[in-house]
Enzyme design. Structure first.
Site, PDB file in Angstrom:
ATOM      1  N   TYR A   5      75.517  42.901  65.896  1.00  0.00           N
ATOM      2  CA  TYR A   5      76.863  42.549  66.304  1.00  0.00           C
ATOM      3  C   TYR A   5      77.700  43.827  65.673  1.00  0.00           C
ATOM      4  CZ  TYR A   5      81.007  39.732  66.931  1.00  0.00           C
ATOM      5  OH  TYR A   5      82.346  39.146  67.453  1.00  0.00           O
ATOM      6  N   LYS A  38      75.359  43.438  70.286  1.00  0.00           N
ATOM      7  CA  LYS A  38      76.660  42.910  70.819  1.00  0.00           C
ATOM      8  C   LYS A  38      77.661  43.898  70.380  1.00  0.00           C
ATOM      9  CE  LYS A  38      79.921  39.027  70.692  1.00  0.00           C
ATOM     10  NZ  LYS A  38      80.157  37.809  70.016  1.00  0.00           N
ATOM     11  N   ILE A  73      77.927  38.622  75.867  1.00  0.00           N
ATOM     12  CA  ILE A  73      77.962  37.390  74.921  1.00  0.00           C
ATOM     13  C   ILE A  73      79.434  36.966  74.929  1.00  0.00           C
ATOM     14  CG2 ILE A  73      77.667  36.616  72.473  1.00  0.00           C
ATOM     15  CD1 ILE A  73      75.247  38.497  72.319  1.00  0.00           C
ATOM     16  N   THR A 117      82.643  32.458  67.292  1.00  0.00           N
ATOM     17  CA  THR A 117      83.109  31.543  68.127  1.00  0.00           C
ATOM     18  C   THR A 117      82.822  30.028  67.457  1.00  0.00           C
ATOM     19  OG1 THR A 117      83.175  32.871  69.912  1.00  0.00           O
ATOM     20  CG2 THR A 117      83.452  30.532  70.290  1.00  0.00           C
TER      21      THR A 117
END
Length: 287
Positions: A123, A151, A194, A46
């Site tokens: 992730y 995540k 998250i 992001t």
């Protein structure tokens, strides 16, 4: 340590001259923490880390580390391992190796090496990396010393997800990474999320986590449905373009600017997200 709650992967705001708006970043970090977020993520997807210079990445981490130090909160950092080596950083956020698709044995070996040098939150985002992982491999990753969480952005909740939740070891945190399905993942046992969408309304996502944690099922379902609609609108165009447009409309950041290869979101997409934001906020007090 075990991670819990909503962590916010911060956008990187840009000023009118194209530079990183560090003051706006600092204010945004404080705002989401004021709304109850458990921590921050710097230089996640992001945050557009691939379009930032090395100096800009360091400046972003400097700002977020200062906020985390002041507020005593969790900080995860992506992009560069050398940026993790500071006392304010809880762990590195490290993606499953992308493009090379090393296979499941290679992924395990990779994270055994990385986690030997720093705390890691893995992730797992197969629709970006091109690397699918079985439940057995996910559980082996969760058991690696130094891996404190994951995540989880597999795009859906399926049999693999259920097996991961059922077999998680103590001290490991499962954090939802697909905002639109965060609510059902919390319902079956995730420790938090998250959530990029929390840039625009961290309080509602914190309320969602609290409702599932406390067993307030009716409220959790209502909030979850509203936040799913909000998240879908915020991801209607490539992340974080709609989020930035929404934050700019709220006067939290100076511009809607993103860097190539991203393009700013269409005004209609931003208007739709703002409409959904109004509805999601109205669900906070629902009982």
């Amino acid at each position: 340590m075990t991670l819990n709650g909503i962590l916010v992967p911060l956008i990187t705001p840009f000023d009118t001259d194209g530079t990183v708006a560090l003051g706006a970043l600092e204010r945004l970090a404080h705002r989401v923490l004021d709304e109850g977020a458990a921590g921050l993520v710097a230089l996640g997807t992001t945050g557009e880390p691939g379009s930032l210079t090395a100096a800009e990445q360091e400046a972003v981490v400097e700002v977020t580390a200062a906020v985390s130090r002041e507020r005593g909160t969790t900080l995860l950092v992506g992009a560069r391992p050398d940026l993790v080596a500071r006392p304010e950083v809880t762990a590195a956020l490290v993606t499953v190796p992308a493009f090379v698709r090393p296979g499941e044995a290679g992924v395990i070996a990779h994270f055994e090496t990385v986690a030997a040098t720093m705390p890691v939150v893995i992730y797992h985002v197969p629709y970006r990396t091109g690397q699918q992982l079985s439940a057995q491999t996910l559980l082996r990753l969760a058991a690696i010393p130094g891996v404190i969480g994951m995540k989880y952005s597999a795009g859906a909740i399926d049999e693999t997800t259920a097996a991961l939740v059922a077999g998680m070891p103590d001290g490991f945190a499962l954090l939802g990474g697909d905002d639109a399905v965060l609510s059902p993942l919390l319902a079956i046992g995730a420790h938090g999320g998250i959530a990029a969408s929390a840039n625009v309304d961290a309080r509602s996502f914190v309320d969602l986590h609290t409702a599932w944690r406390d067993g307030d099922i009716e409220r959790a379902r209502t909030l979850g449905n509203r936040l799913t609609a909000l998240s879908r609108s915020l991801f209607a165009e490539p992340n974080p373009t709609v989020i930035k447009g929404t934050l700019h409309d709220q006067e939290h950041i100076p511009t809607t600017s993103v860097r190539l290869p991203l393009l700013p979101a269409a005004p209609a997409s931003i208007r739709h997200a703002l409409d959904r934001l109004t509805l999601s906020g109205s669900a906070r007090g629902t009982r």
